[in-house]
Write an enzyme that holds these catalytic residues in place. Sequence first.
Site, PDB file in Angstrom:
ATOM      1  N   CYS A 113       0.799  -1.226   0.000  1.00 28.31           N
ATOM      2  CA  CYS A 113       0.000   0.000   0.000  1.00 28.31           C
ATOM      3  C   CYS A 113       0.830   1.273   0.000  1.00 28.31           C
ATOM      4  CB  CYS A 113      -0.932   0.002   1.207  1.00 28.31           C
ATOM      5  SG  CYS A 113      -1.901  -1.511   1.377  1.00 28.31           S
ATOM      6  N   HIS A 238      -3.188   6.916   1.852  1.00 31.82           N
ATOM      7  CA  HIS A 238      -3.607   5.626   1.315  1.00 31.82           C
ATOM      8  C   HIS A 238      -5.090   5.452   1.577  1.00 31.82           C
ATOM      9  CE1 HIS A 238      -4.236   1.471   0.564  1.00 31.82           C
ATOM     10  NE2 HIS A 238      -4.243   1.119   1.831  1.00 31.82           N
ATOM     11  N   ASN A 268     -10.235  -0.060  -1.692  1.00 32.89           N
ATOM     12  CA  ASN A 268      -8.800  -0.124  -1.381  1.00 32.89           C
ATOM     13  C   ASN A 268      -8.075  -0.766  -2.564  1.00 32.89           C
ATOM     14  OD1 ASN A 268      -6.224  -0.797  -0.444  1.00 32.89           O
ATOM     15  ND2 ASN A 268      -6.935  -1.268   1.620  1.00 32.89           N
TER      16      ASN A 268
END
Length: 312
Positions: A113, A238, A268
């Site tokens: 990430c 993020h 995500n």
Amino acid sequence: MTGSRLVATGHYQPTKILTNDDLAAMVDTSDEWITKRVGIRTRHVAAEGETVTDLAAGAAAKALAASGMDASEIDLVLVATCTQTERAPNVAARVAARLGVRGGALIDVGASCSGFTHALAQADHAIRAGAATRALVVGADMMTSVTDWTDRTTCVLTGDGAGAAVVAAAETPEIGPVVWGSAPELGTAVRIDGVPSRFSQDGQTVYRWATTRLPEIARQACERGGVRPDELAAVVLHQANLRIIEPVAARIGAVNAIVARDVVESGNTSAASVPLALSKLLEEGKVAAGAPMLLFGFGGNLSYAGMVVRCP
């Protein structure tokens, strides 16, 4: 040259959209439960046969076109991803071949990430050191390819997409020094493992680490970048879920900043999430040229990387 600057950005998402109601027909969940828990309403899902390279190349082509540069001018390609199946040539080499990049370093970055911000820092370092002059930096992931669609705690989170940036040498640095690091003792809290590979996580561990540890680190990135948090025009974290994004952004103290919330539409997307959200923000014209923005990736490996970047 004494530094580097962000020249242009681009993004790509598959056309198929999976809504919360669609998920409710697949697993024991509901739109209300997902929205309350993570803030996500939709996510994009790659078509059958579509690859991480396809996503990365789509975003990279748009960033390159927006920059006004020719592919032959690029001498460094960095692709951050954790879901590629193509091992060799790596994704960076495949993207370079599609776009017509004629040489230079071609590197995949596996920091999950926080991969894009790690890669952006590496591009800045290479340019500062004289090892490159123009770089293409991409974050691309197909998280749905490693999703267990029977696990309602994780299948509601994931999406597919890519974001990219063109970075070039500059007399005045516009990409600030990176603050990066990790908590490897907690690294197994986020995993993509097994056969076939599947994404899993200890959500509570990630949440506690992100909301308690990261705001101070983000403020350090602002300090190193020479700005106060209240001077930031935008904060692009993020895109994990809103229950992390909103409290972390608040604790940074960026009271005048636009906070990217692309997670609501995209889910995500791991290494793609920061450049994807950034590209959309800039495409909408919400940030003035030259304004300072905080880019901050975190997650898998329980690693992080953040820096202040001036809007192109």
